[in-house]
Write a protein that holds these residues in place. Sequence first.
Motif, PDB file in Angstrom:
ATOM      1  N   LYS A   1      97.430 -76.422  44.634  1.00  0.00           N
ATOM      2  CA  LYS A   1      97.087 -75.182  43.924  1.00  0.00           C
ATOM      3  C   LYS A   1      95.779 -74.580  44.442  1.00  0.00           C
ATOM      4  O   LYS A   1      95.633 -73.364  44.486  1.00  0.00           O
ATOM      5  CB  LYS A   1      96.984 -75.423  42.413  1.00  0.00           C
ATOM      6  N   HIS A   2      94.840 -75.435  44.799  1.00  0.00           N
ATOM      7  CA  HIS A   2      93.555 -74.964  45.335  1.00  0.00           C
ATOM      8  C   HIS A   2      93.766 -74.283  46.690  1.00  0.00           C
ATOM      9  O   HIS A   2      93.250 -73.186  46.933  1.00  0.00           O
ATOM     10  CB  HIS A   2      92.592 -76.142  45.469  1.00  0.00           C
ATOM     11  N   GLU A   3      94.510 -74.930  47.569  1.00  0.00           N
ATOM     12  CA  GLU A   3      94.754 -74.368  48.895  1.00  0.00           C
ATOM     13  C   GLU A   3      95.578 -73.083  48.788  1.00  0.00           C
ATOM     14  O   GLU A   3      95.334 -72.117  49.515  1.00  0.00           O
ATOM     15  CB  GLU A   3      95.449 -75.395  49.799  1.00  0.00           C
ATOM     16  N   LEU A   4      96.530 -73.060  47.893  1.00  0.00           N
ATOM     17  CA  LEU A   4      97.338 -71.855  47.699  1.00  0.00           C
ATOM     18  C   LEU A   4      96.454 -70.695  47.234  1.00  0.00           C
ATOM     19  O   LEU A   4      96.560 -69.581  47.754  1.00  0.00           O
ATOM     20  CB  LEU A   4      98.454 -72.107  46.693  1.00  0.00           C
ATOM     21  N   ALA A   5      95.576 -70.941  46.278  1.00  0.00           N
ATOM     22  CA  ALA A   5      94.675 -69.890  45.800  1.00  0.00           C
ATOM     23  C   ALA A   5      93.759 -69.410  46.927  1.00  0.00           C
ATOM     24  O   ALA A   5      93.496 -68.212  47.060  1.00  0.00           O
ATOM     25  CB  ALA A   5      93.856 -70.392  44.612  1.00  0.00           C
ATOM     26  N   ARG A   6      93.292 -70.330  47.763  1.00  0.00           N
ATOM     27  CA  ARG A   6      92.441 -69.951  48.899  1.00  0.00           C
ATOM     28  C   ARG A   6      93.188 -68.996  49.822  1.00  0.00           C
ATOM     29  O   ARG A   6      92.662 -67.951  50.227  1.00  0.00           O
ATOM     30  CB  ARG A   6      91.972 -71.177  49.686  1.00  0.00           C
TER      31      ARG A   6
ATOM     32  N   GLU B   1      85.715 -66.788  50.051  1.00  0.00           N
ATOM     33  CA  GLU B   1      86.821 -67.553  49.466  1.00  0.00           C
ATOM     34  C   GLU B   1      86.284 -68.540  48.435  1.00  0.00           C
ATOM     35  O   GLU B   1      86.800 -68.608  47.307  1.00  0.00           O
ATOM     36  CB  GLU B   1      87.578 -68.324  50.558  1.00  0.00           C
ATOM     37  N   ASP B   2      85.265 -69.292  48.819  1.00  0.00           N
ATOM     38  CA  ASP B   2      84.670 -70.283  47.917  1.00  0.00           C
ATOM     39  C   ASP B   2      84.134 -69.627  46.653  1.00  0.00           C
ATOM     40  O   ASP B   2      84.305 -70.155  45.537  1.00  0.00           O
ATOM     41  CB  ASP B   2      83.552 -71.074  48.615  1.00  0.00           C
ATOM     42  N   TYR B   3      83.483 -68.485  46.823  1.00  0.00           N
ATOM     43  CA  TYR B   3      82.925 -67.766  45.675  1.00  0.00           C
ATOM     44  C   TYR B   3      84.023 -67.403  44.689  1.00  0.00           C
ATOM     45  O   TYR B   3      83.913 -67.678  43.492  1.00  0.00           O
ATOM     46  CB  TYR B   3      82.184 -66.516  46.165  1.00  0.00           C
ATOM     47  N   TYR B   4      85.105 -66.790  45.173  1.00  0.00           N
ATOM     48  CA  TYR B   4      86.169 -66.370  44.269  1.00  0.00           C
ATOM     49  C   TYR B   4      86.956 -67.553  43.705  1.00  0.00           C
ATOM     50  O   TYR B   4      87.393 -67.520  42.563  1.00  0.00           O
ATOM     51  CB  TYR B   4      87.077 -65.320  44.920  1.00  0.00           C
ATOM     52  N   LEU B   5      87.086 -68.614  44.494  1.00  0.00           N
ATOM     53  CA  LEU B   5      87.740 -69.818  43.976  1.00  0.00           C
ATOM     54  C   LEU B   5      86.940 -70.416  42.822  1.00  0.00           C
ATOM     55  O   LEU B   5      87.519 -70.945  41.869  1.00  0.00           O
ATOM     56  CB  LEU B   5      87.914 -70.861  45.090  1.00  0.00           C
ATOM     57  N   SER B   6      85.618 -70.283  42.882  1.00  0.00           N
ATOM     58  CA  SER B   6      84.780 -70.817  41.812  1.00  0.00           C
ATOM     59  C   SER B   6      84.946 -70.017  40.509  1.00  0.00           C
ATOM     60  O   SER B   6      84.600 -70.497  39.442  1.00  0.00           O
ATOM     61  CB  SER B   6      83.305 -70.836  42.228  1.00  0.00           C
ATOM     62  N   LYS B   7      85.483 -68.826  40.603  1.00  0.00           N
ATOM     63  CA  LYS B   7      85.679 -67.961  39.428  1.00  0.00           C
ATOM     64  C   LYS B   7      87.077 -68.107  38.840  1.00  0.00           C
ATOM     65  O   LYS B   7      87.385 -67.487  37.839  1.00  0.00           O
ATOM     66  CB  LYS B   7      85.441 -66.504  39.819  1.00  0.00           C
ATOM     67  N   ARG B   8      87.907 -68.930  39.445  1.00  0.00           N
ATOM     68  CA  ARG B   8      89.290 -69.082  38.990  1.00  0.00           C
ATOM     69  C   ARG B   8      89.368 -70.037  37.820  1.00  0.00           C
ATOM     70  O   ARG B   8      88.833 -71.010  37.643  1.00  0.00           O
ATOM     71  CB  ARG B   8      90.163 -69.567  40.137  1.00  0.00           C
TER      72      ARG B   8
ATOM     73  N   VAL C   1     101.122 -74.310  53.518  1.00  0.00           N
ATOM     74  CA  VAL C   1     100.055 -74.531  52.529  1.00  0.00           C
ATOM     75  C   VAL C   1     100.085 -75.976  52.049  1.00  0.00           C
ATOM     76  O   VAL C   1      99.033 -76.614  51.923  1.00  0.00           O
ATOM     77  CB  VAL C   1     100.163 -73.533  51.359  1.00  0.00           C
ATOM     78  N   LYS C   2     101.281 -76.511  51.807  1.00  0.00           N
ATOM     79  CA  LYS C   2     101.393 -77.916  51.380  1.00  0.00           C
ATOM     80  C   LYS C   2     100.827 -78.851  52.436  1.00  0.00           C
ATOM     81  O   LYS C   2     100.073 -79.786  52.123  1.00  0.00           O
ATOM     82  CB  LYS C   2     102.858 -78.280  51.107  1.00  0.00           C
ATOM     83  N   GLU C   3     101.180 -78.616  53.693  1.00  0.00           N
ATOM     84  CA  GLU C   3     100.690 -79.478  54.766  1.00  0.00           C
ATOM     85  C   GLU C   3      99.174 -79.347  54.922  1.00  0.00           C
ATOM     86  O   GLU C   3      98.472 -80.341  55.089  1.00  0.00           O
ATOM     87  CB  GLU C   3     101.386 -79.143  56.087  1.00  0.00           C
TER      88      GLU C   3
ATOM     89  N   ASP D   1     101.753 -69.966  37.157  1.00  0.00           N
ATOM     90  CA  ASP D   1     100.717 -69.217  36.463  1.00  0.00           C
ATOM     91  C   ASP D   1     100.535 -67.808  37.037  1.00  0.00           C
ATOM     92  O   ASP D   1      99.422 -67.415  37.364  1.00  0.00           O
ATOM     93  CB  ASP D   1      99.406 -69.993  36.500  1.00  0.00           C
ATOM     94  N   GLU D   2     101.617 -67.060  37.129  1.00  0.00           N
ATOM     95  CA  GLU D   2     101.574 -65.718  37.711  1.00  0.00           C
ATOM     96  C   GLU D   2     100.553 -64.822  37.013  1.00  0.00           C
ATOM     97  O   GLU D   2      99.781 -64.129  37.683  1.00  0.00           O
ATOM     98  CB  GLU D   2     102.951 -65.046  37.661  1.00  0.00           C
ATOM     99  N   GLN D   3     100.564 -64.813  35.693  1.00  0.00           N
ATOM    100  CA  GLN D   3      99.668 -63.922  34.950  1.00  0.00           C
ATOM    101  C   GLN D   3      98.201 -64.264  35.212  1.00  0.00           C
ATOM    102  O   GLN D   3      97.384 -63.384  35.461  1.00  0.00           O
ATOM    103  CB  GLN D   3      99.974 -63.973  33.446  1.00  0.00           C
ATOM    104  N   GLU D   4      97.867 -65.537  35.161  1.00  0.00           N
ATOM    105  CA  GLU D   4      96.494 -65.974  35.403  1.00  0.00           C
ATOM    106  C   GLU D   4      96.049 -65.602  36.817  1.00  0.00           C
ATOM    107  O   GLU D   4      94.936 -65.102  37.016  1.00  0.00           O
ATOM    108  CB  GLU D   4      96.393 -67.487  35.204  1.00  0.00           C
ATOM    109  N   LEU D   5      96.906 -65.840  37.795  1.00  0.00           N
ATOM    110  CA  LEU D   5      96.582 -65.505  39.182  1.00  0.00           C
ATOM    111  C   LEU D   5      96.423 -63.999  39.360  1.00  0.00           C
ATOM    112  O   LEU D   5      95.518 -63.533  40.059  1.00  0.00           O
ATOM    113  CB  LEU D   5      97.649 -66.050  40.128  1.00  0.00           C
ATOM    114  N   SER D   6      97.288 -63.240  38.730  1.00  0.00           N
ATOM    115  CA  SER D   6      97.226 -61.790  38.819  1.00  0.00           C
ATOM    116  C   SER D   6      95.900 -61.257  38.282  1.00  0.00           C
ATOM    117  O   SER D   6      95.257 -60.402  38.908  1.00  0.00           O
ATOM    118  CB  SER D   6      98.410 -61.179  38.066  1.00  0.00           C
ATOM    119  N   VAL D   7      95.457 -61.761  37.144  1.00  0.00           N
ATOM    120  CA  VAL D   7      94.179 -61.342  36.552  1.00  0.00           C
ATOM    121  C   VAL D   7      93.025 -61.739  37.470  1.00  0.00           C
ATOM    122  O   VAL D   7      92.105 -60.951  37.720  1.00  0.00           O
ATOM    123  CB  VAL D   7      94.006 -61.942  35.137  1.00  0.00           C
ATOM    124  N   TRP D   8      93.064 -62.951  38.001  1.00  0.00           N
ATOM    125  CA  TRP D   8      92.011 -63.437  38.899  1.00  0.00           C
ATOM    126  C   TRP D   8      91.920 -62.559  40.150  1.00  0.00           C
ATOM    127  O   TRP D   8      90.822 -62.161  40.566  1.00  0.00           O
ATOM    128  CB  TRP D   8      92.295 -64.897  39.259  1.00  0.00           C
TER     129      TRP D   8
END
Length: 135
Positions: A96-101, A128-135, A84-86, A14-21
Amino acid sequence: MINFNYETNFQLEDEQELSVWISNSIIEEKKSEGEINYIFCSDDYLHKINVEFLEHDTLTDIISFDYTVGKELHGDIYISVDRVKENASDFEVPFKHELARVMIHGILHYCGYKDKTKEDASLMRSKEDYYLSKR
């Protein structure tokens, strides 16, 4: 401009979605987006960078090189997909959550947030939590 680069077999879905976020997060921090490069790599790849540039002989999930000029964010953010996986498994959260963090963590450093003291780390985690909540 946000660029995604791969030094391992991993590929974002989801490159485009992540880029916009990420772009929206930068704007909310009252900064402007310059050239930001994400480089996804292995533990070995990032470990070599950690030893060579930071003289730390340890594994890490992220290393960011900040080239910010004023309020315009520029930099290279190296992320170990292995780490990140570990960490996702250890923290019992989806990958995906940990990667976004980790991805937003690098941006927050560029925005001036630190994480060396307990107080700074608490503020960083809150952001981090604030921006993760906006994803």
